[in-house]
Design an enzyme around this catalytic site. Structure first.
Site, PDB file in Angstrom:
ATOM      1  N   GLN A   1      -6.234  12.079  13.317  1.00  0.00           N
ATOM      2  CA  GLN A   1      -6.088  12.594  11.962  1.00  0.00           C
ATOM      3  C   GLN A   1      -5.239  11.611  11.163  1.00  0.00           C
ATOM      4  O   GLN A   1      -4.353  10.946  11.706  1.00  0.00           O
ATOM      5  CB  GLN A   1      -5.458  13.986  11.970  1.00  0.00           C
ATOM      6  CG  GLN A   1      -6.349  15.061  12.568  1.00  0.00           C
ATOM      7  CD  GLN A   1      -7.630  15.286  11.777  1.00  0.00           C
ATOM      8  OE1 GLN A   1      -7.716  14.980  10.592  1.00  0.00           O
ATOM      9  NE2 GLN A   1      -8.645  15.832  12.443  1.00  0.00           N
TER      10      GLN A   1
ATOM     11  N   CYS B   1     -14.819  17.532   6.852  1.00  0.00           N
ATOM     12  CA  CYS B   1     -14.339  16.355   6.132  1.00  0.00           C
ATOM     13  C   CYS B   1     -15.340  15.899   5.087  1.00  0.00           C
ATOM     14  O   CYS B   1     -15.219  14.802   4.532  1.00  0.00           O
ATOM     15  CB  CYS B   1     -14.032  15.218   7.113  1.00  0.00           C
ATOM     16  SG  CYS B   1     -15.478  14.619   8.015  1.00  0.00           S
TER      17      CYS B   1
ATOM     18  N   CYS C   1       0.866  -1.179   0.000  1.00  0.00           N
ATOM     19  CA  CYS C   1       0.000   0.000   0.000  1.00  0.00           C
ATOM     20  C   CYS C   1       0.902   1.229   0.000  1.00  0.00           C
ATOM     21  O   CYS C   1       1.693   1.415   0.931  1.00  0.00           O
ATOM     22  CB  CYS C   1      -0.922   0.011   1.218  1.00  0.00           C
ATOM     23  SG  CYS C   1      -2.029   1.456   1.263  1.00  0.00           S
TER      24      CYS C   1
END
Length: 435
Positions: free
Chosen positions: A261, A384, A156
């Site tokens: 976060q 967000c 990833c």
């Protein structure tokens, strides 16, 4: 239901990262993995909103912004990323446009909008992995785009390499763990003390399972492993050391699976934008309210500007913030309060020189309606979700508030998610009011 393949001109990018086009009969069409400006061949599929989804067959004319995806799993349909095939500058411009459009719909067509602050790949410190037990062993990864199927990942480019390095050891341990019968999940937060694992399984944890988790924690360097049965409450299954993280100089002990976060750089960008939005000198006694405060990501740095009253609905987060503030000696008072059911009243809000809020994805409609009626001089909204931002910002627009600054922030690189820090100032702030 599928239609006949069609040659389509892609004219824009949808909110989910699909190319926008129109079928020959005029029906809007969403073409996954297609880019604006391209001509493509695609097969129309199922209905999606007012249009239809379409599967890309081939690219007739490619966009100059098309790039080779950096992750091999993107081509396999991993749903963790949406636009790895798009140049970074184009992604940043798209995300800035999403914030601009959201604010324009809210009544701020000329919002002063900064350039997108983009964080680097490979720094994501949180992973929410789906787990499946199959004939070939344990599958651990992310869902395929638009599918409940879990894609087993070996790499990833977005995650911190220390999290990627846990995948194979985690699979090997889970293969021997009877508590994982068919499916579960693993939430991993990368703390200063190491990975913090919250494991959810569909079977109970036997004493032998706990011993296995303790051995795995020691071997893999995981200070704490928590466990929960399905969606039940979490308990500590194994702990070999402290699980802490430093936020703006304060050491915090978060609960397992606590919200952080996404990256340290993203956190720093949000904090910087929030502090920049505050006036150099706060009025009155300089009290600041931090709503939906979480662990205190914003409360702690805000305390350098004034006394902070932090409100948060999660008891574990309130306890963690209170402890951290006390140890660090910063003027933060944390209070547990469900702001969706019991938002601060106008009278309560009027006691503050500034209000900062970082609501969940759904936004803060109840609280914003009261904020818009208040006499608070400055409100800083951390978003967000552009759709929720647009709805909530409209309350300020209709009440005559000025939009002073807006900063798009992209800490979920290659995804369709966009964040923003938006500062509102009262049209006619009260003067000489005792705060």
């Amino acid at each position: 239901m599928t239609g006949e393949p069609a040659t389509l001109r892609v004219t824009g990018m949808g909110v989910a990262g699909d190319g926008l086009s129109v079928l020959p009969d005029g029906t809007p069409c969403f073409v996954a993995r297609a880019l604006p400006g391209e001509t493509v061949r695609a097969t129309p599929g199922a209905k999606r909103g007012d249009g239809r989804a379409a599967t890309l067959i081939d690219i007739v004319a490619s966009s100059p912004d098309r790039v080779a995806p950096p992750c091999p799993h993107f081509a396999e349909g991993c749903g963790g990323c949406a636009v790895q095939h798009w140049a970074p500058a184009a992604q940043a411009a798209w995300k800035r446009d999403k914030v601009r459009e959201a604010l324009s719909r809210a009544g701020y067509p000329d919002a002063p909008l900064a350039d997108t602050v983009t964080t680097a790949s490979g720094h994501r410190r949180r992973a929410d992995l789906a787990l499946r037990r199959g004939p070939g062993g344990i599958v651990a990864g992310f869902h395929r785009a638009g599918s409940p199927e879990v894609l087993d990942i070996a790499a990833c480019t977005v995650l911190d390499p220390r999290l990627v390095g846990l995948l194979d050891p985690l699979r090997a341990m889970l293969k021997r763990l009877p508590a994982l019968r068919r499916e579960g999940s693993a939430v991993v937060n990368l703390l200063d003390t190491g990975p913090d694992l919250l494991l959810r399984t569909d079977g109970p944890l036997a004493p032998s399972d706990r011993a296995m988790l303790a051995a795995f924690a020691a071997e893999a360097g995981i200070p704490r492993i928590a466990w929960a049965l399905k969606d039940g409450p979490a308990e500590i299954a194994a702990q070999i050391g402290p699980a802490t993280i430093t936020l703006s100089g304060a050491t915090i002990a978060p609960a397992p699976g606590a919200f952080l976060q996404a990256s340290p750089e993203g956190e720093a960008a949000i904090v910087a934008a929030v502090l920049a939005a505050l006036p150099a000198k706060l009025t009155g006694r300089g009290r600041i309210a931090d709503l939906h405060a979480g662990l205190g990501t914003l409360s702690i740095p805000l305390a350098a500007r004034g006394r902070v009253a932090a409100f948060e609905g999660d008891a574990a987060a309130v306890a963690a913030l209170s402890g951290a503030a006390g140890r660090a000696g910063v003027p933060v008072t944390a209070t547990r309060r469900d702001l969706a059911r019991q938002p601060l009243t106008v009278q309560e809000l009027n006691a503050f020189a500034a209000v900062v809020l970082d609501p969940p994805h759904a936004g803060a409609a109840e609280q914003v309606a009261l904020l818009a009626r208040s006499q608070v001089p400055v409100v800083v909204y951390v978003s967000c979700n552009p759709a929720a931002l647009s709805r909530d910002a409209r309350a300020f627009s209709q009440a005559g508030w000025r939009l002073a600054a807006a900063t798009p922030i992209d800490q979920f690189v290659h995804s369709a998610q966009t964040e923003a820090v938006v500062a509102f100032s009262a049209a006619r702030p009260s003067k000489g009011r005792a705060l």
